[in-house]
Design a protein around this motif. Structure first.
Motif, short mmCIF file in Angstrom:
data_model
loop_
_atom_site.label_atom_id
_atom_site.label_comp_id
_atom_site.label_asym_id
_atom_site.label_seq_id
_atom_site.Cartn_x
_atom_site.Cartn_y
_atom_site.Cartn_z
N LEU A 198 0.80 -1.04 -0.10
CA LEU A 198 0.10 0.30 -0.03
C LEU A 198 0.90 1.24 -0.01
CD1 LEU A 198 -2.99 1.23 0.27
CD2 LEU A 198 -2.63 1.16 2.76
N VAL A 199 0.44 2.42 -0.66
CA VAL A 199 0.93 3.73 -0.71
C VAL A 199 -0.08 4.68 -0.26
CG1 VAL A 199 2.51 5.30 -1.78
CG2 VAL A 199 2.75 3.12 -2.17
N GLU A 200 0.09 5.36 0.56
CA GLU A 200 -0.84 6.49 1.05
C GLU A 200 -0.37 7.81 0.96
OE1 GLU A 200 -3.32 4.74 4.78
OE2 GLU A 200 -1.06 3.94 4.79
N ALA A 201 -1.06 8.94 0.59
CA ALA A 201 -0.76 10.16 0.87
C ALA A 201 -0.91 10.65 2.14
CB ALA A 201 -1.50 11.15 -0.31
N ILE A 202 -0.29 11.31 2.52
CA ILE A 202 -0.29 11.74 4.08
C ILE A 202 -0.77 12.77 4.39
CG2 ILE A 202 0.98 11.49 6.63
CD1 ILE A 202 0.45 8.89 5.37
N ASP A 203 -1.76 13.12 5.47
CA ASP A 203 -2.01 14.54 5.87
C ASP A 203 -0.94 15.00 7.09
OD1 ASP A 203 -3.32 16.42 7.89
OD2 ASP A 203 -5.07 16.20 6.76
N VAL A 204 -0.31 15.90 7.07
CA VAL A 204 0.89 16.02 8.09
C VAL A 204 0.17 16.63 9.31
CG1 VAL A 204 2.62 16.82 6.22
CG2 VAL A 204 0.99 18.48 7.09
N PHE A 205 -0.95 16.78 9.54
CA PHE A 205 -1.72 17.37 10.85
C PHE A 205 -2.13 16.10 11.57
CE2 PHE A 205 -1.86 21.46 8.42
CZ PHE A 205 -1.22 22.26 9.42
N THR A 206 -2.92 15.30 10.82
CA THR A 206 -3.46 14.18 11.48
C THR A 206 -2.74 12.84 11.42
OG1 THR A 206 -4.68 13.49 9.51
CG2 THR A 206 -5.81 15.22 10.94
N ASP A 207 -1.77 12.78 10.33
CA ASP A 207 -1.03 11.52 10.15
C ASP A 207 -1.93 10.54 9.32
OD1 ASP A 207 1.45 10.12 9.92
OD2 ASP A 207 1.02 9.01 11.31
N GLU A 208 -3.14 10.84 9.10
CA GLU A 208 -3.98 9.89 8.31
C GLU A 208 -3.69 9.91 6.96
OE1 GLU A 208 -8.12 11.20 8.88
OE2 GLU A 208 -8.05 10.61 11.05
N GLY A 209 -3.68 8.59 6.37
CA GLY A 209 -3.33 8.29 5.07
C GLY A 209 -4.50 8.20 4.05
#
Length: 317
Positions: A144-155
């Motif tokens: 898996l590859v995810e784009a990361i939200d730098v505030f929540t660390d959610e992908g």
């Protein structure tokens, strides 16, 4: 300042197909193995030296791994190394043994035009799994590859091995990304937590006992200026030098850092190298609001020597 700067952060999940024995600090292993596969995938001329290659200006490998300043550059000599427009962020734990089916996650930061080369990174890291990593060249699969939200660390998933497709849902980080977050930070003190070995050179010496704020800011402004100019299409900003002068007015309230030793072997240079640096916390005090944009962006691109391997990673609180 740095209005053209942009970056994006991605999380890669790999699953062991064989028992893996890996080093405690995995940044050098990931970057080194990836580099070999990336060059093999991109190189057309098959010559060893990118500097003399006729198509280096249009080659993704030369752009990412062996960039050189243009002839018109005023801030670099022709033989001086540019910072690389990517950062591997290995996991912060020191797990060495992975059984079949165990998961390893790491992050990749791409800066400026290098964001467009994400498919090359995914392809190379997928191919590296067929070659293997670690002492026993253990194979893995890229799950898996995810784009990361730098505030929540959610992908947000952008690549899944089950269908092999790649979406374009990148979460771009720029100079305005952290505006809301900066307003919630105190103006008179900040805690900088160095998470991975950080080696900063200031006043002609490596900082292992104490990191003065001016040394941190000088290293950050130089790195961000270079990345913004040569990979984001921005203009060199001399005003960033002013921040270094102001940084001398910020002091240290407390320091709790220690040296963390990490060694690596460079197969390209055929010699041992050190990624050793400090980890721990430093509490700075002073008029800090002006410095928050630099400090926040530095969390993304890291600071000091060996950033591409994951060194110089820190958090601001």
């Amino acid at each position: 300042m740095l209005s053209e700067f942009k970056a994006a952060k991605f999380r890669f999940t790999i699953v062991a197909r064989e028992e893996m024995v890996l080093p405690a600090f995995k940044g050098s292993m990931l970057r080194g193995g990836f580099g070999h596969v990336f060059k093999k995938a991109c190189c057309v001329s098959k010559q060893g030296d990118c500097a003399s290659c006729l198509i280096k200006t249009s080659c993704p490998y030369a752009y990412v791994f062996e960039p050189s300043p243009p002839d018109s550059a005023r801030h670099f000599s022709s033989n001086e190394n540019l910072p690389r427009p990517y950062v591997f962020e290995p996991p912060l734990d020191d797990q060495k043994h992975f059984n079949v089916g165990d998961v390893l996650r790491f992050n990749l930061v791409l800066i400026g035009k290098a964001i467009d080369y994400l498919p090359y990174f995914i392809f190379a890291l997928k191919e590296l799994g067929e070659i293997g990593i670690g002492r026993e060249w253990a194979k893995y699969r890229l799950s898996l590859v995810e784009a990361i939200d730098v505030f929540t660390d959610e992908g947000t998933p952008i690549f899944d091995e089950r269908d092999g497709s790649l979406s374009d849902d990148k979460k771009i980080i720029n100079a305005s990304t952290y505006l809301d977050g900066m307003n919630r930070l105190p103006e008179d003190k900040v805690l900088v937590n160095f998470l991975s070995p950080t080696r900063i050179k200031f006043d002609k010496r490596w900082l292992f006992d104490e990191i003065p704020f001016v040394g941190l800011i000088q290293s950050l402004t130089t790195r961000l200026n270079n990345l913004n100019t040569y990979f984001c299409g921005g203009a060199w900003n001399n005003e960033l030098r002013t921040l270094r002068d102001w940084a001398t007015c910020v002091g240290i309230l407390s320091t709790d850092i220690r040296k963390h030793s990490v060694a690596r072997y460079s197969s390209r240079q055929e010699k041992k190298d050190s990624l050793s640096g400090v980890i721990g916390q430093v509490l700075y005090a002073g008029d800090l609001k002006t410095f928050y944009p630099i400090l926040m962006l530095g969390q993304v691109v890291h600071v000091g020597k060996g950033c591409v391997f994951g060194c110089g990673r820190y958090e601001v609180n």
